[in-house]
Every structure is written in structure tokens, then in C-alpha cells.
Enzyme design. Structure first.
Site, short mmCIF file in Angstrom:
data_model
loop_
_atom_site.label_atom_id
_atom_site.label_comp_id
_atom_site.label_asym_id
_atom_site.label_seq_id
_atom_site.Cartn_x
_atom_site.Cartn_y
_atom_site.Cartn_z
N HIS A 63 -2.51 11.24 0.42
CA HIS A 63 -1.99 10.88 2.17
C HIS A 63 -1.14 12.34 2.95
CE1 HIS A 63 -0.70 7.11 4.77
NE2 HIS A 63 -0.26 8.43 5.31
N GLU A 77 -3.83 0.03 8.58
CA GLU A 77 -3.05 0.29 8.74
C GLU A 77 -2.36 -0.23 10.67
OE1 GLU A 77 -1.48 4.78 8.83
OE2 GLU A 77 -1.89 4.70 7.49
N GLU A 126 -7.01 8.38 6.37
CA GLU A 126 -7.37 9.23 7.63
C GLU A 126 -7.85 10.30 7.53
OE1 GLU A 126 -4.30 9.04 10.59
OE2 GLU A 126 -4.71 6.44 10.70
N ASN A 171 -7.72 2.43 9.82
CA ASN A 171 -6.29 1.62 10.28
C ASN A 171 -6.19 1.72 11.64
OD1 ASN A 171 -5.49 2.54 7.79
ND2 ASN A 171 -5.01 4.75 8.04
N TYR A 195 -4.65 1.21 15.46
CA TYR A 195 -3.86 0.80 16.86
C TYR A 195 -3.69 0.89 18.52
CZ TYR A 195 -0.94 3.40 12.54
OH TYR A 195 -0.67 3.15 10.68
N ARG A 235 0.81 -1.34 -0.42
CA ARG A 235 -0.48 0.25 0.17
C ARG A 235 0.97 1.40 0.43
NH1 ARG A 235 -2.69 3.08 4.57
NH2 ARG A 235 -3.86 4.58 3.24
#
Length: 815
Positions: free
Chosen positions: A328, A603, A384, A528, A530, A279
Site C-alpha cells: 500500500h 474501499e 491501486e 476501491n 468513491y 483490511r
């Protein structure tokens, strides 16, 4: 815990309580059929045994009242326990309001074990204003339902009963609040995993990849005809003043990992890691230097097209599927008028605050679809949008022009704080940009190119800090103000109702056409993910947003407060803690709330603060982080039925981590930013990830985390040496090689030069210590050889004296 709480709640026992029943009363379980005996005198706890029922005629009135009071306290606790250990049904929670209303004394004059069969009459009594009969009935039924689960069913009180009772007690508003409280999110209700099982296989077509972003890895900021991006200006790359939000001032992405010149090496690295997908993002100003086709002379940059065509072709050549992100965060500076750094926009563009930007983005997307869509089948419009809307307009990300406005309070001050206004306008335009690009792709390219399109969203998992309905509702609001802000419109065409109600005029609205264009605008759900946070309710005051009151702020709009427990392992990034079960909860939430056909984790990664390869080479924390997260991901697939189709580790390389510069490292590969070629060295986590990707099954972390020493890991060769192979070594070194294998393993921990004999002993600590002492001994002998001569002379002298004493001895010269 239940028994201990009951003990703490109960008052001291009266002296008149019969001794034979003191223990059961002390535990507050006189109404229960079974109790667990506490350990006495340090002995082992007794098993569960039957408890005798207490007849009312055995107790004097004061003692009977005390025992009844204990039973009432236990009922209050059991009611809370129901809400904690089962789904917190509003009717169950509402019982606590009855308990808190102190209607117990009248009930305590009754037999707590009496069956209540007159609930209908109790309802009529409550309608006349007397709620006590009804409360007795409710308490009795809940008590029996919990204490005697085998005797049931004992249905919980009905909504009509509760509504009448709460209304009689003046708690109608509380009843309304409880009825709207969401259920506690599953799985896990404070029984979080202490360890994770690393066994199991993923679906056969599962995609394993790694991810990067253009500005973070490419470099080549001024190569050929590339235009400036907002990050070039934010960091001061081209000589502009550095934005006050730049934490690592002086560090830029001008060269970064130099992937612009080393793309073939990066693709070879992906192949050596056994990954099937990559990606990456396309730099908008590299293709359209001035932001739009018209401003760029009606042509697309040839050098930009050549770079991305080469990258895509190289990936496909090695069997690696490209997943392309269109945006991005590197917006062309030409689309943002920045008076603080002297960069004026010819068209007076305001970046993502400009209503013209969605159409400009769709034009850029059209260029990409046309140039690369014959080979790229998986597109992500934006990465995002939450982050670049909030952090990019009120924080430490580009452009955040409000950071310059210190005189009016920066991003949080002034009559119209950016953190409470601009963030929502930027997010709104981002959603419209996604909608326009998706509509264009589906109408013009999807059928002929056979591709799919989505958007990469991000969010913490927000976990309620307690089972209190207010905290559960606060966690739900936190999810809506981050994930739901973007996920709800792309699913239904509408903003979450809680945002509309709270924000009012601060939240832009969609027209009917825009809503229709947004609804269902993804072919797969990309997340994404985390970390996680705990959430408590924290309501704003009546003066919130009023003149002279608390300024509006996105972080306060959810009426919640978020925090990290200290026990959660922390990375080098303050915002990132290791919470693997949060990923599983997030995936289940996405499936239940939005029902996507496919889900990709685009991600997921861990940050360290290594300063050199010796510190970075062995990264056990990253290995355990990735292992535990992928374990929970597999449980989401197998146990929760989430259609997860792929996983991308962040990141392939250590890179420029936005406002933190090069101080935070997320890569599977270490990049030496002090060398001209940005030398690359694989970390131990890359070796673990290779095993995971090639086996398509969970891999225990410990053989990698504990089985490799830091010293061995730091002796790995550079990627350049690995790709060159052994034939590139000098001839006299190649003559030592055994066999015809020219390849150097990616995770080689020995010397690059292989000799006929093993040299692994050079990394053995005990051998080195022994060799050191042996050399010391030899050195001592050498230095003291004169002493040895003196010792031999003394021995000769002694022999001479003995001979002189003998009459037969011949004279011997003494020197």
C-alpha cells in the site's frame, strides 16, 4: 420536453393555415396519432386525446409545406429521442446524419403520412447517386415506429440501406464512426435517483469490514530495525528536504495513529463495531529494511514479524478475518535512488521504473505468504496501482522525483514528460509484480493454505455527459485508461486496444509468458470506488506529442475531458463527490466486462475537514454517503446480479491522508493527533455502521444523522475509557452504579459516570435557558435586599404619620 423542443424548432405558422388544425401543427405532431394538449390560459393540462389526421386537400400549398416542414423537424427530434430513450443503436444514430444532410425539402413536397413500400427501389436509386427516395423511406419508417408504436412492428432501416445512403451523401466516415460507438452504460440514462431506498437484506455470508494502510496508521517509523520508506523521505520525516509535491508540508506519518503500539485497542474497536473483517497492509520496509533479503542480511526483521503476528492472532481471537494487502505504497527507500534528497541506492534501483522490481516484490510476497499464510486466507497484492503509477510518478504522491526538476518543467515538461512516459512504465512493472506474486502463491501456497489472491483496483465511474455517440465513446475510453489499464491485462493478458492504438511506443508490451502469467491472475475482483465524473469528447490535435506541440500527458491520452457537476455534493477532498449510483454502474460494468466469480468493495468513504472532536463527533454527511452507497450496492446485487461478497469502509480511523497530511479525515473514528496516545473517539457514523454490520441489512440514515445532536455526540468517552469499563472508575463513583453491567457502550452520549438519577437534562437547551433566568432572578433579589428594607421602612413611616394625626395615638419614636 419533447413538446417544448418541437415548439422551439418549428418556424412561425403561416397565416393561411386553417385555424382548426393550428394547435397540432404548432406542436409539430401532425403526423402523430395522439398529442398532448398544452395548458391554455393557465388551466390544467388536458389529457392525451386523439388528433385528427390532416388531409392534404384542406391546406393551401404554402401552409401545407410549412406543416410538412414541422413534421420533418419533429422527425429529426424523434430520431434523436430514440437514441436518447432507447439503446443508442448505431443505425438509429446514423439517421441524424441523414437529417443533418438537409435532404428534407424534397420530402416535404410529399405526404409525410404516406407509407413507403418501395425501399428496395430506393436502395437502387441511392446507388445511382440519388439518396432522396431512400431518405424519405427512412424518415417515414422511423416516424411511424415512434408515433404509432401499437401499429408495428416497423423495423428500423437495415445496415445496407444506411451504408448506401450515407455513402451517397458523402458521410461514409461518419457511418463508420457511429457503427463503433458503444452503447450507453446502464442502468440509468440521465434518470438518476434523487433519493435512495434503505430497505433490504444482504446475503447471509456478506462480509462487513473496515480498512487502513500501514503508513497511514502504524507510526513507529524508526521502531527497532525498520527501514526507511519512500514516504518517510517524501515527507521529510528523517530530516530530508520535503518534496515539493507534499501539500501539508511539515506533517508526517512518523506517529500517525500509533497503531504500532495500540493494535489491541484497534482490534477491540473493530469487535465493538460488530465487524467481521479488517483490511490492513504490511509495511515492506518493516519486514525487509533494505528491500530485499540479500540486502537485509538474509533475515527478516523479528520485530516486524512479531508485530504482524500479534495483529493477526488478535484479530482471529476476536472472530475478525484478516484481509491483507502486501503493498500500500510504502516502498523501501533502499529500492529507489534519490539524488535530490541524498538517498542513494546501493544497487542503483529506480523504484517502480526498474525492471527488477517485480522479482523483488515477489520475494517480499514470499516472506509474507510463508510467515502469515497459515492464518491469512485473503490476499491483495497491490493497492491501486493506477494511483501509485500516476500520482506517484507525476504528481503529489511519493516518490514523484520529477517534482524536483522544475528547470525542465517538472513532471509535465521536458522532452520525455514523466506524466506521459514514466506512468505507463510504472504501471507495467506493477502488473508484472502482481503476476509474479500470484504465480508464486498459486504454485507454492494456495493448495496447502487454502487461500485466495487478488489486486485492489480503483477508478472513477465515468459517465457520458450526453447521449452523443462521441461522448459515450469518450466515457468508454476514460474507463479503459483507468480501470481497463489494469483490469484488462489481469483478465486477458492484454492491454485495452484503445490504449495500444493511442500510446504506441509509450506503452510497454508483454511477452507471451508474461501475458499468460497475467491472464486470469485474480480469484476475486476488488474495487476501491468513491465517486464519478462526467466525460465529454476532447480530441487531441495533430501536433500532440510532436516537437513543439502539446506534450503527451496521461490525462489527455483518452481524448476526453472530465468534470464534476456543481450539484453533486462535495466532500473536503476536491476529488470526491457523492454519486451513489456510480457505484452501482461500476459494479454492473465489472460484472458484464470481466465476469469475476466474486466482487469486493475494498474501499469506500467520505472526507471531512474537522479540526477537533466537537466538529467531528457528529458526521451526518458521512452517514448519508455510506447509507446511499450501500443501498446502491444492494441493488447491484439484487437487480443486476453482481456477486458482491463484501464491503470495507474507508477508514477505521482518521489517519495520515498522504500529501494532505491530517487535513482530510476519512475515519469512522476520530483520532486526536494532539495527544500523546492519539486518543480515539467514535463518530456517529460508526454507530450507524455498527447497526448495518450487525443487522446485515440496510439502515436508514436519518435516525442517526438527525436523531443525535452535535453536543451529545461530543460527550462520548474515549476508546480507552470504554475499554477500561466502569470498574476502573474511583470506588465512590462505582457505588452510584446500578446493576452489575460494567461495560460502557461504544456510542454512549451521556456522562461516563452514571448516577442514581438521570442527568440527561443537562444537555437540554431549554432547561439550561430556564435555569439561567432563574439564577438571574435570585441574584437580583439578593443584590437588592437593601432596597427591600427601605420599602419596609417607608411603610412604617406611612403608618406613623397616620397615627400622629390621631388624638388617641401614642408618640412613636422616628429613627
Amino acid at each position: 420536453a419533447r413538446l417544448r423542443v418541437a415548439q422551439l424548432l418549428a418556424p412561425p405558422l403561416p397565416p393561411r393555415l386553417p385555424r382548426g388544425h393550428a394547435r397540432h401543427a404548432r406542436l409539430g405532431l401532425a403526423h402523430a396519432g395522439h398529442v398532448h394538449r398544452p395548458p391554455e390560459d393557465g388551466r390544467r393540462a388536458s389529457p392525451v386525446v386523439p388528433a385528427p389526421r390532416i388531409a392534404s386537400d384542406l391546406l393551401a400549398a404554402p401552409a401545407r409545406y410549412a406543416l410538412c416542414h414541422r413534421a420533418w423537424l419533429e422527425v429529426r427530434y424523434l430520431t434523436a429521442l430514440l437514441a436518447a430513450l432507447t439503446r443508442p443503436h448505431p443505425r438509429v444514430v446514423a439517421l441524424r446524419h441523414l437529417a443533418d444532410a438537409e435532404v428534407a425539402p424534397a420530402h416535404c413536397l410529399q405526404d409525410p403520412l404516406r407509407r413507403c413500400d418501395a425501399c428496395r427501389a430506393a436502395v437502387w436509386s441511392a446507388r445511382r447517386g440519388d439518396a432522396r427516395p431512400l431518405s424519405r423511406c427512412l424518415v417515414d419508417r422511423v416516424c411511424r415506429a415512434v408515433a404509432h408504436p401499437g401499429e408495428g412492428p416497423f423495423p428500423l432501416p437495415g445496415s445496407e440501406e444506411l451504408a448506401v445512403a450515407l455513402g451517397a451523401l458523402g458521410l461514409a466516415e461518419a457511418a463508420k464512426l457511429e457503427s463503433t460507438a458503444p452503447d450507453f452504460p446502464l442502468p440509468y440514462q440521465f434518470d438518476y435517483p434523487a433519493s435512495y431506498e434503505h430497505r433490504g437484506t444482504f446475503p447471509s455470508e456478506f462480509v462487513w469490514g473496515a480498512a487502513t494502510a500501514a503508513y497511514q496508521v502504524e507510526g513507529g517509523w524508526d521502531a527497532e530495525d525498520k527501514g526507511l520508506s519512500i514516504w518517510d523521505v517524501f515527507t521529510g520525516t528523517e530530516g530530508s528536504p520535503v518534496n515539493p509535491g507534499m501539500v501539508a508540508a511539515g506533517q508526517t506519518g512518523a506517529i500517525a495513529c500509533d497503531s504500532y503500539h495500540r493494535l489491541k485497542d484497534d482490534v477491540a474497536l473493530l469487535q465493538r463495531l460488530g465487524l467481521t473483517a479488517y483490511r490492513f497492509s504490511i509495511s515492506w520496509p518493516r519486514l525487509l529494511p533494505n528491500g530485499t533479503l540479500a540486502a537485509s542480511g538474509g533475515v527478516v526483521s523479528e520485530s516486524g514479524l512479531e508485530y504482524y503476528n500479534t495483529l493477526i492472532n488478535e484479530l482471529l481471537k476476536h472472530g475478525i478475518k484478516p484481509y491483507v494487502t502486501l503493498y500500500h505504497w510504502d516502498l523501501p527507500q533502499a529500492l529507489l535512488d534519490d539524488p535530490y534528497t541524498g538517498h542513494s541506492s546501493p544497487g542503483g534501483w529506480k523504484g517502480w521504473l526498474d525492471s527488477r522490481l517485480p522479482a523483488a516484490f515477489a520475494e517480499f510476497a514470499d516472506v509474507c505468504f510463508s510467515a502469515f499464510g497459515d492464518r491469512v486466507k485473503d490476499w491483495l497484492t497491490l493497492n491501486e496501482p493506477f494511483t501509485f503509477a500516476v500520482a506517484g510518478h507525476s504528481g503529489n504522491h511519493a516518490p514523484s522525483l520529477c517534482n524536483w526538476e522544475i528547470d525542465i518543467g517538472g513532471c509535465t515538461g521536458g522532452p520525455r514528460p514523466a506524466v506521459g512516459w514514466d506512468v505507463y512504465l510504472a504501471g507495467h512493472n506493477a502488473l508484472l509484480a502482481h503476476a509474479h506474486a500470484t504465480k508464486l502463491y498459486r504454485s507454492k501456497y494456495a493448495e496447502s493454505q487454502g487461500g485466495k489472491i487478488g489486486i485492489a483496483l480503483n477508478s472513477y465511474w465515468y459517465e457520458p455527459a450526453s447521449h452523443a455517440p462521441a461522448d459515450i465513446a469518450a466515457a468508454e475510453r476514460a474507463m479503459q485508461f483507468e480501470l481497463g489499464w489494469f483490469a484488462e491485462p489481469i483478465s486477458t493478458g492484454k492491454y485495452p486496444a484503445v490504449m495500444v492504438k493511442k500510446l504506441g511506443g509509450r506503452l510497454p508490451t508483454f511477452s507471451a509468458d508474461e501475458a499468460a502469467m497475467l491472464a486470469g491472475s485474480i480469484d476475486f475482483f476488488a474495487i476501491n470506488q468513491y465517486s464519478a465524473m462526467l466525460v465529454r469528447e476532447n480530441q487531441t490535435g495533430h501536433d500532440y506529442g510532436a516537437p513543439g506541440g502539446e506534450p503527451v500527458n496521461h490525462g489527455r491520452d483518452c481524448d476526453c475531458a472530465t468534470f464534476f457537476p456543481h450539484a453533486w455534493p462535495q466532500s473536503n477532498a476536491t476529488w470526491l463527490r457523492s454519486v451513489p449510483w456510480g457505484l452501482r454502474k461500476m459494479l454492473r460494468f465489472i460484472k458484464e466486462r470481466y465476469a469475476p466469480p466474486e466482487v469486493f468493495v475494498t474501499e469506500n468513504g467520505w472526507a471531512d475537514g474537522s479540526r477537533n472532536f466537537r466538529e467531528a463527533a457528529h458526521d451526518p454527511q458521512r452517514i448519508r454517503f455510506l447509507a446511499n452507497y450501500t443501498a446502491e450496492m444492494l441493488r447491484a446485487v439484487n437487480e443486476d446480479g453482481v456477486p458482491v461478497r463484501g464491503y470495507f469502509a474507508w477508514s477505521l480511523l482518521d489517519n495520515f491522508e498522504w500529501e494532505q497530511g491530517f487535513t482530510q479525515k476519512f475515519g469512522l473514528t476520530y483520532v486526536d493527533f494532539s495527544t500523546p496516545r492519539r486518543d480515539r473517539f467514535v463518530k456517529t457514523s460508526a454507530c450507524w455502521y455498527r447497526k448495518l454490520a450487525t443487522s446485515n441489512a440496510l439502515v436508514p440514515p436519518e435516525p442517526f444523522a438527525s436523531g443525535t445532536s452535535e453536543h451529545k455526540a461530543a460527550r462520548r468517552p474515549t476508546l480507552e475509557q470504554i475499554l477500561a469499563g466502569r470498574h476502573a472508575l474511583p470506588a465512590w463513583m462505582r457505588s452510584w452504579e446500578s446493576g452489575d453491567n460494567d461495560e460502557i457502550d461504544l456510542c454512549e452520549t451521556g456522562l461516563v459516570i452514571k448516577t442514581p438519577f438521570s442527568m440527561d437534562f443537562l444537555s437540554d437547551f431549554q432547561f439550561l435557558v430556564g435555569a439561567f433566568f432563574a439564577l438571574c432572578a435570585l441574584g437580583c433579589l439578593y443584590v437588592n435586599k437593601e432596597l427591600l428594607n427601605d420599602i419596609s421602612l417607608l411603610a412604617l413611616a406611612s403608618v406613623s404619620r397616620r397615627r400622629e394625626g390621631s388624638p388617641q395615638a401614642e408618640p412613636m419614636p422616628m429613627d
